[in-house]
Write a protein that holds these residues in place. Structure first.
Motif, mmCIF file in Angstrom:
data_model
loop_
_atom_site.group_PDB
_atom_site.id
_atom_site.type_symbol
_atom_site.label_atom_id
_atom_site.label_comp_id
_atom_site.label_asym_id
_atom_site.label_seq_id
_atom_site.Cartn_x
_atom_site.Cartn_y
_atom_site.Cartn_z
ATOM 1 N N ASN A 1 0.834 -1.210 0.000
ATOM 2 C CA ASN A 1 0.000 0.000 0.000
ATOM 3 C C ASN A 1 0.864 1.253 0.000
ATOM 4 O OD1 ASN A 1 -2.311 -1.588 0.145
ATOM 5 N ND2 ASN A 1 -2.563 -1.321 2.348
ATOM 6 N N SER A 2 1.955 1.228 0.768
ATOM 7 C CA SER A 2 2.863 2.382 0.804
ATOM 8 C C SER A 2 3.491 2.624 -0.558
ATOM 9 C CB SER A 2 3.966 2.154 1.840
ATOM 10 O OG SER A 2 3.443 2.092 3.137
ATOM 11 N N ILE A 3 3.879 1.552 -1.220
ATOM 12 C CA ILE A 3 4.472 1.676 -2.556
ATOM 13 C C ILE A 3 3.453 2.279 -3.521
ATOM 14 C CG2 ILE A 3 5.364 0.371 -4.537
ATOM 15 C CD1 ILE A 3 6.562 -1.611 -2.417
ATOM 16 N N GLU A 4 2.214 1.789 -3.447
ATOM 17 C CA GLU A 4 1.155 2.322 -4.317
ATOM 18 C C GLU A 4 0.830 3.770 -3.991
ATOM 19 O OE1 GLU A 4 -2.038 -0.514 -4.022
ATOM 20 O OE2 GLU A 4 -0.901 -2.023 -5.126
ATOM 21 N N ALA A 5 1.160 4.219 -2.779
ATOM 22 C CA ALA A 5 0.933 5.612 -2.377
ATOM 23 C C ALA A 5 2.139 6.493 -2.714
ATOM 24 C CB ALA A 5 0.617 5.687 -0.889
ATOM 25 N N THR B 1 8.735 7.004 -1.193
ATOM 26 C CA THR B 1 10.128 6.837 -1.626
ATOM 27 C C THR B 1 10.980 6.281 -0.486
ATOM 28 O OG1 THR B 1 10.683 9.108 -1.012
ATOM 29 C CG2 THR B 1 9.990 8.719 -3.306
ATOM 30 N N ARG B 2 10.425 6.317 0.719
ATOM 31 C CA ARG B 2 11.115 5.783 1.902
ATOM 32 C C ARG B 2 10.078 5.067 2.768
ATOM 33 N NH1 ARG B 2 15.754 6.521 5.185
ATOM 34 N NH2 ARG B 2 15.284 6.606 7.399
ATOM 35 N N ILE B 3 10.391 3.823 3.117
ATOM 36 C CA ILE B 3 9.492 3.021 3.943
ATOM 37 C C ILE B 3 10.316 2.392 5.065
ATOM 38 C CG2 ILE B 3 7.909 1.058 4.009
ATOM 39 C CD1 ILE B 3 7.448 1.569 0.961
ATOM 40 N N ILE B 4 9.837 2.576 6.281
ATOM 41 C CA ILE B 4 10.531 2.042 7.450
ATOM 42 C C ILE B 4 9.617 1.030 8.130
ATOM 43 C CG2 ILE B 4 11.636 2.605 9.642
ATOM 44 C CD1 ILE B 4 11.867 5.522 8.536
ATOM 45 N N VAL B 5 10.151 -0.158 8.365
ATOM 46 C CA VAL B 5 9.423 -1.214 9.079
ATOM 47 C C VAL B 5 10.159 -1.454 10.394
ATOM 48 C CG1 VAL B 5 8.694 -3.632 9.057
ATOM 49 C CG2 VAL B 5 8.675 -2.305 6.914
ATOM 50 N N GLY C 1 4.706 8.563 1.676
ATOM 51 C CA GLY C 1 3.829 8.581 0.511
ATOM 52 C C GLY C 1 2.821 9.715 0.546
ATOM 53 N N ARG C 2 1.775 9.554 -0.262
ATOM 54 C CA ARG C 2 0.748 10.590 -0.411
ATOM 55 C C ARG C 2 0.037 10.940 0.883
ATOM 56 N NH1 ARG C 2 -0.098 8.174 -5.368
ATOM 57 N NH2 ARG C 2 -1.516 6.558 -4.678
ATOM 58 N N GLY C 3 -0.093 9.975 1.769
ATOM 59 C CA GLY C 3 -0.848 10.202 2.994
ATOM 60 C C GLY C 3 -2.342 10.094 2.744
ATOM 61 N N MET C 4 -3.092 10.161 3.817
ATOM 62 C CA MET C 4 -4.551 10.041 3.737
ATOM 63 C C MET C 4 -5.200 11.201 4.482
ATOM 64 S SD MET C 4 -5.143 5.991 4.545
ATOM 65 C CE MET C 4 -3.861 5.783 5.800
ATOM 66 N N GLY D 1 0.196 14.428 1.833
ATOM 67 C CA GLY D 1 1.474 14.978 1.407
ATOM 68 C C GLY D 1 2.634 14.675 2.341
ATOM 69 N N LYS D 2 2.358 14.034 3.467
ATOM 70 C CA LYS D 2 3.425 13.767 4.438
ATOM 71 C C LYS D 2 3.640 12.291 4.715
ATOM 72 C CE LYS D 2 3.126 18.196 6.584
ATOM 73 N NZ LYS D 2 3.277 18.993 7.747
ATOM 74 N N GLY D 3 2.692 11.441 4.352
ATOM 75 C CA GLY D 3 2.860 10.019 4.577
ATOM 76 C C GLY D 3 1.964 9.469 5.670
#
Length: 182
Positions: free
Chosen positions: A14-18, A21-25, A44-47, A93-95
């Motif tokens: 879902n983060s990739i689809e949003a 560019t940076r994903i932290i698990v 990502g785009r955020g909700m 706009g912030k993730g």
């Protein structure tokens, strides 16, 4: 889903689809304090606030390919079945950040699964995204950064597929070291 790593794969997808560019698990587990926590943060785009309130409803999805989204609703249901919860914080706009907590020793909590496989598949499948995986237990912690993967590819002048085995083995060894004392 039979393993938590598959839920993680779903949320990260879902983060990739949003357009992240940076994903932290982050995975934090403590037998001593009896908790298991997964946090996934992206840029990502955020909700919107409205979407955050409804995204755990299976009939709410942003996908165009189908009218239901089961990933977050199932993860929320699992967390609650394990005396935990799922929280979502997000801003357009912030993730976003998804945080799932569970009772570590709860009989409904599925095993973590193969995080080495999950992380390496994400890195190979989305090479332009910076992935950071951090795992902590009572015995210690480790971090795996996709920058390591990219640097080894450059050093060895090889394809990502040639590093799948070494990367998985490195993650598995690190997990074994921090599981030994937990």
């Amino acid at each position: 889903m039979r393993e938590l790593s598959l839920h993680i794969l779903d949320v990260v997808t879902n983060s990739i689809e949003a357009a992240a560019t940076r994903i932290i698990v982050f995975i934090e587990e403590s037998i001593k304090h009896n908790y298991f926590r997964i946090r996934i943060r992206d840029d990502g785009r955020g909700m919107s606030e409205e979407m955050v309130k409804t995204v755990t409803d299976p009939f709410v999805t942003t996908r165009r390919t189908r009218k239901v989204g089961m990933g977050l609703p199932l993860l929320k249901q699992l967390a609650e079945a394990c005396n935990g919860n799922l929280t979502i914080t997000s801003a357009i706009g912030k993730g976003s950040e998804i945080c799932v907590t569970m009772q570590h020793d709860h009989w409904n909590r599925p095993p973590l699964g193969d995080m080495a496989e999950t992380v390496v598949n994400l890195i190979v499948g989305a090479p332009d995204i910076h992935f950071l995986y951090r795992h902590s237990t009572d015995a210690g912690h480790f971090t795996f950064d996709s920058i390591w993967f990219q640097a080894r590819m450059a050093e060895r002048n090889c394809t990502p597929y040639q590093l799948i085995g070494p990367a998985k083995e490195m993650i598995k060894q690190q997990l074994l070291q921090i599981e030994a004392g937990s």
